[in-house]
Design a protein around this motif. Structure first.
Motif: not given
Length: 274
Positions: A31-42, A232-249
């Protein structure tokens, strides 16, 4: 030998703890990273927490979804505890052969998967919409009503009532209390750990409910947190950082309820009465 055995026990427990906690830690870090960092497994914390949170507020109606989930979960929990405790109390205190048959039939209903009930329930609430729109399709009532009476919760309260001191019932009757008075003044305060355990189970189940709300809640104004996260997760290019912060909340309310009532939950699950 005892030391080596203890070492392996602690090693096993440590590995089990890491495996259990890792998904939650990964969610928080992501939730503290960008979507690209999440997909890379940071696996290191980033600096995009506030940006992800700001984007979540700008692109979704987060507050409305939280309020909708809170209304449904709290209402469901209160009604379910009241109905299930009354039923469990009645089945155990006023026992008879006919009541035992009804209780066994009630337990058999637990074998019916919810997927088999969705179509009949949807058709029923669709017909109710023509008569009473406030409790038909796309209302919170349609989400709450099918979940306020569960066979498991009734069974749970009946089993806990077996541990209830019957001397207290007799003392209440000798003092002239009605059965409702005994239930409200004696049973309810004495069984507070059972109520706490039931409240946690019901609240968490209601808050995380997804399938039935997805079917009956059809407008953005009635979306709950699980539906918001799914969107949030059903879009064509989901923002995983956005999804993670929503899950945390969305996880915070259930985590708070569990940790604040953890001791009562454990006591209630083992059937103790204080």
């Amino acid at each position: 030998m005892a030391k080596s055995k203890r070492f392996f026990i602690y090693l096993f427990l440590s590995i089990a703890a890491i495996v259990s906690i890792f998904p939650f830690l990964w969610m928080v870090v992501s939730s503290t990273n960008q979507s690209v960092d999440v997909t890379r497994g940071r696996l290191l914390p980033g600096s995009y927490l506030l940006e992800n949170f700001r984007n979540l507020l700008e692109t979704t109606d987060l507050q409305l979804s939280l309020v909708n989930s809170a209304k449904i979960s709290v209402t469901t929990t209160v009604l379910a505890l009241l109905i299930a405790s009354l039923a469990g109390y009645g089945f155990e205190v006023f026992r008879s052969r006919a009541k035992d048959i009804v209780f066994n039939i009630l337990l058999l209903s637990m074998m019916i998967p919810f997927a088999a009930l969705m179509i009949p329930l949807y058709r029923m609430f669709g017909q109710i919409s023509n008569v009473a729109p406030w409790m038909g399709i796309d209302t919170m009532t349609s989400v709450i009503l099918p979940t306020v009476t569960t066979a498991f919760l009734i069974f749970f309260f009946r089993q806990s009532t077996k541990m209830f001191p019957k001397e207290l019932l007799e003392a209440g009757r000798m003092d002239g209390l009605s059965e409702l008075g005994i239930f409200l003044r004696i049973y309810l305060p004495t069984m507070k750990t059972t109520y706490a355990a039931g409240a946690i189970i019901t609240f968490m189940s209601s808050w995380n409910s997804y399938l039935w709300p997805l079917i009956v809640l059809q407008t953005p104004q009635t979306k709950t947190m699980p539906l918001l996260i799914s969107t949030l997760g059903s879009g064509y290019a989901p923002d995983y950082g956005l999804i993670m912060i929503a899950i945390v909340i969305g996880t915070i309310p259930t985590a708070l309820v569990f940790f604040l009532m953890q001791k009562q939950f454990v006591a209630g699950m083992i059937g103790s009465v204080k």
